[in-house]
Design a protein around this motif. Structure first.
Motif, PDB file in Angstrom:
ATOM      1  N   ARG A   1      -2.577 -19.447  20.834  1.00  0.00           N
ATOM      2  CA  ARG A   1      -3.921 -19.353  21.196  1.00  0.00           C
ATOM      3  C   ARG A   1      -4.117 -17.874  21.439  1.00  0.00           C
ATOM      4  N   GLU A   2      -3.298 -17.105  21.583  1.00  0.00           N
ATOM      5  CA  GLU A   2      -3.435 -15.769  21.956  1.00  0.00           C
ATOM      6  C   GLU A   2      -3.659 -14.840  20.423  1.00  0.00           C
ATOM      7  N   LEU A   3      -3.564 -15.379  19.242  1.00  0.00           N
ATOM      8  CA  LEU A   3      -3.745 -14.881  18.265  1.00  0.00           C
ATOM      9  C   LEU A   3      -5.153 -14.431  18.197  1.00  0.00           C
ATOM     10  N   ALA A   4      -5.518 -13.216  18.129  1.00  0.00           N
ATOM     11  CA  ALA A   4      -7.061 -12.785  18.065  1.00  0.00           C
ATOM     12  C   ALA A   4      -7.623 -12.720  16.639  1.00  0.00           C
ATOM     13  N   PRO A   5      -8.703 -13.015  16.434  1.00  0.00           N
ATOM     14  CA  PRO A   5      -9.245 -12.836  14.881  1.00  0.00           C
ATOM     15  C   PRO A   5      -9.415 -11.620  14.657  1.00  0.00           C
ATOM     16  N   GLY A   6      -9.349 -11.283  13.031  1.00  0.00           N
ATOM     17  CA  GLY A   6      -9.688  -9.817  12.701  1.00  0.00           C
ATOM     18  C   GLY A   6      -8.632  -8.866  12.951  1.00  0.00           C
ATOM     19  N   ILE A   7      -7.187  -9.420  13.323  1.00  0.00           N
ATOM     20  CA  ILE A   7      -6.281  -8.358  13.450  1.00  0.00           C
ATOM     21  C   ILE A   7      -5.019  -8.741  12.506  1.00  0.00           C
ATOM     22  N   ASP A   8      -4.941  -7.741  11.499  1.00  0.00           N
ATOM     23  CA  ASP A   8      -3.856  -7.963  10.789  1.00  0.00           C
ATOM     24  C   ASP A   8      -2.422  -7.959  11.170  1.00  0.00           C
TER      25      ASP A   8
ATOM     26  N   GLN B   1      -3.326 -16.316   4.681  1.00  0.00           N
ATOM     27  CA  GLN B   1      -4.480 -16.301   5.103  1.00  0.00           C
ATOM     28  C   GLN B   1      -4.985 -14.803   5.140  1.00  0.00           C
ATOM     29  N   GLN B   2      -4.109 -13.931   5.695  1.00  0.00           N
ATOM     30  CA  GLN B   2      -4.268 -12.550   5.720  1.00  0.00           C
ATOM     31  C   GLN B   2      -4.637 -11.920   4.123  1.00  0.00           C
ATOM     32  N   THR B   3      -3.811 -12.587   3.384  1.00  0.00           N
ATOM     33  CA  THR B   3      -3.972 -12.152   2.029  1.00  0.00           C
ATOM     34  C   THR B   3      -5.510 -12.468   1.430  1.00  0.00           C
ATOM     35  N   ALA B   4      -5.724 -14.000   1.816  1.00  0.00           N
ATOM     36  CA  ALA B   4      -6.863 -14.276   1.274  1.00  0.00           C
ATOM     37  C   ALA B   4      -8.048 -13.888   1.771  1.00  0.00           C
ATOM     38  N   TRP B   5      -8.084 -13.173   3.196  1.00  0.00           N
ATOM     39  CA  TRP B   5      -9.108 -12.485   3.737  1.00  0.00           C
ATOM     40  C   TRP B   5      -9.332 -11.091   3.122  1.00  0.00           C
ATOM     41  N   ARG B   6      -7.961 -10.649   2.818  1.00  0.00           N
ATOM     42  CA  ARG B   6      -8.033  -9.231   1.893  1.00  0.00           C
ATOM     43  C   ARG B   6      -8.859  -9.456   0.599  1.00  0.00           C
ATOM     44  N   GLN B   7      -8.433 -10.371  -0.035  1.00  0.00           N
ATOM     45  CA  GLN B   7      -8.785 -10.464  -1.396  1.00  0.00           C
ATOM     46  C   GLN B   7     -10.640 -10.861  -1.282  1.00  0.00           C
ATOM     47  N   LEU B   8     -10.956 -11.658  -0.048  1.00  0.00           N
ATOM     48  CA  LEU B   8     -12.154 -11.825   0.039  1.00  0.00           C
ATOM     49  C   LEU B   8     -13.188 -10.605   0.266  1.00  0.00           C
ATOM     50  N   GLU B   9     -12.353  -9.886   1.284  1.00  0.00           N
ATOM     51  CA  GLU B   9     -13.105  -8.381   1.608  1.00  0.00           C
ATOM     52  C   GLU B   9     -13.207  -7.821   0.379  1.00  0.00           C
ATOM     53  N   SER B  10     -12.372  -7.625  -0.478  1.00  0.00           N
ATOM     54  CA  SER B  10     -12.146  -6.907  -1.795  1.00  0.00           C
ATOM     55  C   SER B  10     -13.117  -7.377  -2.609  1.00  0.00           C
TER      56      SER B  10
END
Length: 458
Positions: free
Chosen positions: A198-205, A232-241
């Protein structure tokens, strides 16, 4: 709510198991006590027989019969009427003990122990011992019968049963409560894991769950969750790229259209100038349309879409048709095209042509002028292989691993970006995966080979 609580389920399981064990144990104890009480009553009957038998032998005659009756009556009264004695004989004068209860048929009794219920619901039966004794004449049989009331013994058994029920009930309740407390304590690591999640914040790698403080059973779950976070982090980075690449590819034609339109409107233009402006804008719009169409195709392919128009074709024939389509690109750079081999396979003809055309256009773009491009068609038991080889500048290994990614180019200056928007090889990969295959690329001694495989349909 109850069915979703693991702690309550565990507590209920503890209660059921404890109840079953306690019931089995209580039944064994009760039956053991019952057998002990039965043996004790048999022992008491034998003891009374051993006391009375000498009196019968010594005093059983017509002269002392009244004294024997009085003695037996006294023994019965001294025990509160719980014990009764009878002497049965074929001679009515030798009868002792009076009339028995109606439930007892003295004449039907046989030697040994027996038990008689006084009514259908009576839980305190009479225990009886019957013995045959010879009268002093040695001929007349005397049947000695002694009975004992089991009420005190059964009362003890009933009290013991009530105590067992109470102890079993309290034990089950205690174990249920204790099981709930223990299960709640055992579930605390799960709650800790949930709290971390629950403490995982969105947008923080780089966010991960701390598995070091968790028990061994939950470490695997935490590691799997961390793996999901990493992917998921890798996917988000690929999506951002990907978004950045899309914005870059679309910004150039949009900027060109906007600049040319603003320039055309800055002052009065002739018909020819406006026509030239519209033609230039149309080229940019066509380029954007091509990018959007390719992106839509890749999006559908990524969702697991399968080719819908499969047919049995000759890859060589399709390659020859594709070569005619790409001939202008080869002619401009004075390239020769050679097609080797053939494979009969069931594929989507349109998608195959599109993939091979992208590989041929890629070779025509980067091959040395006046060189040869070779298309090789082979197969094995599982796949058909389509490879396109050309001679050109060597490609570094770290580029080879990413050439089939969207918008990726080995040349950072984005050469020929006006005609190449970086989705051609990505489409080749998507088509190969739609047909159950994959892509490959090698670069060795000036020979660059790109290709893909297609699954053979059995």
């Amino acid at each position: 709510m109850f069915n979703r609580s693991i702690s309550r389920k565990l507590a209920l399981t503890f209660a059921v198991v404890t109840l079953c064990i306690a019931l089995a144990y209580a039944l064994c104890l009760r039956e053991s006590l019952r057998e002990s009480l039965n043996k004790q009553m048999h022992n008491e009957l034998m003891f009374r027989y051993s006391l009375v038998e000498p009196l019968i032998v010594s005093k059983f005659n017509h002269h002392e019969l009244d004294e024997l009756k009085t003695k037996l009556m006294s023994l019965s009264n001294s025990e509160g009427g719980r014990v009764h004695y009878w002497i049965l004989s074929s001679d009515p004068a030798l009868q002792v003990g009076g009339e028995p209860p109606k439930e007892i048929d003295l004449n039907a009794l046989t030697d040994g122990f027996s038990r008689v219920n006084r009514d259908k619901t009576d839980q305190c039966p009479l225990f009886i011992l019957t013995k045959t004794i010879r009268y002093r004449d040695g001929v007349t049989p005397l049947h000695f019968v002694v009975s004992i009331d089991s009420t005190p013994y059964m009362g003890t058994l009933n009290e013991f049963t009530q105590v067992l029920i109470f102890i079993t009930t309290m034990g089950v309740l205690f174990v249920t409560f204790l099981g709930f407390v223990i299960s709640r304590q055992g579930m605390q690591p799960v709650e800790l894991l949930s709290q971390q999640a629950r403490e995982l914040a969105p947008g923080i790698d780089g966010q991960r769950l701390d598995a070091s403080a968790l028990p061994q059973e939950l470490q695997g779950l935490a590691e799997a969750f961390n793996g999901v976070l990493a992917r998921q982090q890798t996917a988000w980075r690929q999506l951002e790229s990907f978004n950045a690449d899309v914005a870059h590819e679309l910004r150039t034609p949009l900027s060109s259209i906007l600049g040319q339109t603003q320039l055309a409107l800055s002052r009065k233009r002739s018909h020819e100038e406006l026509e030239a402006c519209l033609e230039s804008n149309l080229e940019e719009v066509n380029r954007m349309t091509s990018i959007v169409n390719d992106m839509l195709f890749l999006s559908h392919a990524q969702t697991g879409k399968h080719p819908a128009q499969l047919s049995e074709v000759s890859l060589r024939e399709e390659a020859l048709k594709t070569a005619e389509y790409t001939e202008p690109s080869f002619t401009d750079r004075h390239l020769q095209l050679l097609i080797e081999g053939d494979v009969q396979i069931c594929v989507d003809r349109r998608l195959f042509t599109r993939s091979l055309a992208n590989l041929l256009e890629n070779s025509a773009r980067y091959a040395y002028e006046n060189s040869q491009v070779t298309v090789t068609l082979t197969s094995n038991d599982q796949h058909a292989t389509v490879s396109v080889k050309n001679y050109g500048d060597a490609i570094e290994s770290h580029h080879l691993e990413r050439l089939f990614e969207r918008f990726y180019r080995a040349d950072h200056a984005r050469t020929q970006s006006d005609t190449n928007h970086g989705l051609g090889l990505s489409i080749v990969k998507a088509v190969a995966q739609m047909h159950g295959g994959d892509v490959f690329a090698t670069s060795l001694n000036g020979e660059n080979t790109f290709g893909f495989t297609l699954a053979l349909k059995k």
